[in-house]
Scaffold this motif. Structure first.
Motif, PDB file in Angstrom:
ATOM      1  N   LEU A 212       0.822  -1.207   0.000  1.00  0.00           N
ATOM      2  CA  LEU A 212       0.000   0.000   0.000  1.00  0.00           C
ATOM      3  C   LEU A 212       0.857   1.258   0.000  1.00  0.00           C
ATOM      4  N   ARG A 213       1.915   1.247   0.787  1.00  0.00           N
ATOM      5  CA  ARG A 213       2.785   2.430   0.868  1.00  0.00           C
ATOM      6  C   ARG A 213       3.392   2.753  -0.496  1.00  0.00           C
ATOM      7  N   ARG A 214       3.852   1.737  -1.202  1.00  0.00           N
ATOM      8  CA  ARG A 214       4.449   1.957  -2.522  1.00  0.00           C
ATOM      9  C   ARG A 214       3.416   2.457  -3.528  1.00  0.00           C
ATOM     10  N   LEU A 215       2.230   1.873  -3.476  1.00  0.00           N
ATOM     11  CA  LEU A 215       1.179   2.281  -4.406  1.00  0.00           C
ATOM     12  C   LEU A 215       0.719   3.706  -4.142  1.00  0.00           C
ATOM     13  N   GLN A 216       0.602   4.068  -2.872  1.00  0.00           N
ATOM     14  CA  GLN A 216       0.202   5.428  -2.521  1.00  0.00           C
ATOM     15  C   GLN A 216       1.219   6.443  -3.037  1.00  0.00           C
ATOM     16  N   ALA A 217       2.487   6.116  -2.895  1.00  0.00           N
ATOM     17  CA  ALA A 217       3.529   7.028  -3.372  1.00  0.00           C
ATOM     18  C   ALA A 217       3.445   7.198  -4.888  1.00  0.00           C
ATOM     19  N   ALA A 218       3.199   6.091  -5.597  1.00  0.00           N
ATOM     20  CA  ALA A 218       3.113   6.156  -7.053  1.00  0.00           C
ATOM     21  C   ALA A 218       1.867   6.909  -7.511  1.00  0.00           C
ATOM     22  N   ALA A 219       0.779   6.784  -6.750  1.00  0.00           N
ATOM     23  CA  ALA A 219      -0.477   7.443  -7.137  1.00  0.00           C
ATOM     24  C   ALA A 219      -0.451   8.939  -6.871  1.00  0.00           C
ATOM     25  N   ALA A 220       0.384   9.377  -5.954  1.00  0.00           N
ATOM     26  CA  ALA A 220       0.573  10.805  -5.672  1.00  0.00           C
ATOM     27  C   ALA A 220      -0.735  11.537  -5.399  1.00  0.00           C
ATOM     28  N   GLY A 221      -1.635  10.881  -4.645  1.00  0.00           N
ATOM     29  CA  GLY A 221      -2.869  11.547  -4.237  1.00  0.00           C
ATOM     30  C   GLY A 221      -3.959  11.586  -5.285  1.00  0.00           C
ATOM     31  N   ARG A 222      -3.743  10.947  -6.447  1.00  0.00           N
ATOM     32  CA  ARG A 222      -4.727  11.014  -7.537  1.00  0.00           C
ATOM     33  C   ARG A 222      -5.790   9.932  -7.446  1.00  0.00           C
ATOM     34  N   LEU A 223      -5.507   8.843  -6.721  1.00  0.00           N
ATOM     35  CA  LEU A 223      -6.407   7.700  -6.689  1.00  0.00           C
ATOM     36  C   LEU A 223      -6.918   7.444  -5.279  1.00  0.00           C
ATOM     37  N   SER A 224      -8.017   6.684  -5.202  1.00  0.00           N
ATOM     38  CA  SER A 224      -8.601   6.300  -3.912  1.00  0.00           C
ATOM     39  C   SER A 224      -8.190   4.869  -3.595  1.00  0.00           C
ATOM     40  N   PHE A 225      -7.888   4.627  -2.314  1.00  0.00           N
ATOM     41  CA  PHE A 225      -7.485   3.288  -1.877  1.00  0.00           C
ATOM     42  C   PHE A 225      -8.488   2.733  -0.874  1.00  0.00           C
ATOM     43  N   ILE A 226      -8.903   1.497  -1.131  1.00  0.00           N
ATOM     44  CA  ILE A 226      -9.793   0.766  -0.230  1.00  0.00           C
ATOM     45  C   ILE A 226      -9.018  -0.471   0.217  1.00  0.00           C
ATOM     46  N   THR A 227      -8.853  -0.659   1.500  1.00  0.00           N
ATOM     47  CA  THR A 227      -8.068  -1.787   1.985  1.00  0.00           C
ATOM     48  C   THR A 227      -8.932  -2.742   2.796  1.00  0.00           C
ATOM     49  N   HIS A 228      -8.456  -3.976   2.901  1.00  0.00           N
ATOM     50  CA  HIS A 228      -9.210  -4.999   3.629  1.00  0.00           C
ATOM     51  C   HIS A 228      -8.239  -5.988   4.258  1.00  0.00           C
ATOM     52  N   SER A 229      -8.774  -7.036   4.887  1.00  0.00           N
ATOM     53  CA  SER A 229      -7.972  -8.065   5.552  1.00  0.00           C
ATOM     54  C   SER A 229      -7.088  -7.467   6.637  1.00  0.00           C
ATOM     55  N   VAL A 230      -7.686  -6.626   7.461  1.00  0.00           N
ATOM     56  CA  VAL A 230      -6.953  -5.939   8.525  1.00  0.00           C
ATOM     57  C   VAL A 230      -6.282  -6.929   9.470  1.00  0.00           C
ATOM     58  N   LEU A 231      -6.982  -8.001   9.803  1.00  0.00           N
ATOM     59  CA  LEU A 231      -6.451  -8.967  10.765  1.00  0.00           C
ATOM     60  C   LEU A 231      -5.915 -10.227  10.109  1.00  0.00           C
ATOM     61  N   GLY A 232      -6.177 -10.415   8.823  1.00  0.00           N
ATOM     62  CA  GLY A 232      -6.043 -11.752   8.279  1.00  0.00           C
ATOM     63  C   GLY A 232      -4.993 -12.033   7.234  1.00  0.00           C
ATOM     64  N   VAL A 233      -4.129 -11.091   6.836  1.00  0.00           N
ATOM     65  CA  VAL A 233      -3.138 -11.391   5.808  1.00  0.00           C
ATOM     66  C   VAL A 233      -2.103 -12.359   6.385  1.00  0.00           C
ATOM     67  N   ASP A 234      -2.058 -13.559   5.821  1.00  0.00           N
ATOM     68  CA  ASP A 234      -1.114 -14.593   6.279  1.00  0.00           C
ATOM     69  C   ASP A 234      -1.202 -14.834   7.784  1.00  0.00           C
ATOM     70  N   GLY A 235      -2.436 -14.822   8.321  1.00  0.00           N
ATOM     71  CA  GLY A 235      -2.596 -15.071   9.749  1.00  0.00           C
ATOM     72  C   GLY A 235      -1.916 -14.027  10.610  1.00  0.00           C
TER      73      GLY A 235
END
Length: 326
Positions: A212-235
């Motif tokens: 997410l950090r890399r994508l946000q930097a590349a998007a430079a504030g132009r795009l919207s980010f929706i994230t999920h799997s707060v507790l569950g990425v690879d356990g």
């Protein structure tokens, strides 16, 4: 609840969104509508759905809830996955198992591992995009969706000229406000090359790899980010809980000093929610909402201040736990 202004959206979004994957399958329709109403009353206005969710029933149930509230909601639906085959039998099984599945975490995991419960990938064509959207609009009872996203797309499809053209046509027709990609980090990276079409990126938030950090930097504030799997990425919750135990008294003391209290699982859950909200402070974080306990806890975290220190705490806890394990 804290709200965010996503680029290009007329309505501000609540910092956390309501994921509808279990609506109509594990969660009964009436219970789901009640949960959505209570979440909405607390400031949640982003609802994430797909034709495959709830064994094919989630969009219709969300449409029931949205009736009379449509102008207060931001709805994201998708295209690319269909409900499991032998769906009528699956729905009957879900209905019979709901009391047990809702209470037993292990049973829920076992249920998801059954091949017959898995959604089916559908090859994307321009005609499918149009047909799928029209069906979604009918089920949702609306004339437009705020986001229409490719759902776990084959990576090559993201840049296909015919797909890009069809998505652009749907947006120009007014049936879609924004087009997105809901997939893995590589899919999001590919979508960045077409910012004139894809303006919303949805992906799992991985505290270790941190795409997410890399994508946000590349998007430079132009795009919207929706994230999920707060507790569950690879356990992740289990890994952090183990790291907390491995870190011993110093690790517990550091989290306590930062304001995190309760047993290890509660402490780690609070920390991961705060980390997700901080990592995607300008976007929407999809969270568990059907359980009244989870809903209240997650809304409470979203009502507080953003905790950038939670990002560092998670990273340090994983690093310290890994060193202790060695």
């Amino acid at each position: 609840m804290r709200s965010v202004q996503l680029p290009g959206f007329a309505m501000a979004a609540g910092a956390i969104g309501f994921g509808c994957a279990s609506l109509g399958s594990r969660v009964a329709p009436a219970d789901g509508v009640r949960a959505m109403a209570e979440a909405h009353a607390a400031g949640v206005n982003w609802f994430d759905v797909a034709p495959a969710y709830g064994a094919g029933d989630a969009e219709s149930i969300l449409g029931t809830f949205a009736r009379g509230r449509r102008d207060q909601l931001l709805i994201c639906t998708k295209v690319g996955l269909a409900p499991p085959q032998r769906n009528a039998l699956l729905k009957s099984a879900y209905a019979a198992a709901r009391p047990l599945v809702g209470a037993l975490k292990g049973l829920r995991k076992a249920f998801r591992r059954i091949p017959a419960t898995r959604n089916v990938a559908v090859p994307l064509t321009p005609a499918l995009l149009v047909e799928s959207l029209e069906r979604s609009l009918r089920r949702l009872g609306t004339d437009h969706v705020d986001v229409f996203a490719l759902h776990k797309p084959v990576h090559a499809d993201i840049a296909r000229d015919d797909i890009l053209q069809a998505l652009s046509d749907l947006r120009r027709a007014g049936k879609v406000r924004h087009v997105g990609v809901a997939g893995d980090a590589h899919a999001a990276q590919l979508a960045l090359a077409h910012p004139d079409v894809y303006t919303v990126l949805q992906l799992a938030d991985d505290p270790v790899d941190q795409p997410l950090r890399r994508l946000q930097a590349a998007a430079a504030g132009r795009l919207s980010f929706i994230t999920h799997s707060v507790l569950g990425v690879d356990g992740m919750r289990e890994r952090l809980t183990q790291a907390l135990h491995a870190g011993g008294a110093p690790a517990v003391r550091r989290l306590t000093d930062a304001g995190y209290a309760g047993n290890a699982e509660q402490t780690v859950s609070q920390l991961l929610v705060d980390r997700a909200l901080a990592a995607n402070a300008g976007g929407v974080v999809l969270m568990s909402m059907f359980s009244s306990k989870h809903r209240a806890a997650n809304i409470a975290r979203a009502e507080g201040k953003v905790r950038p220190d939670a990002i560092e705490l998670v990273a340090d806890l994983l690093a310290d736990g890994g060193r202790a394990a060695r």
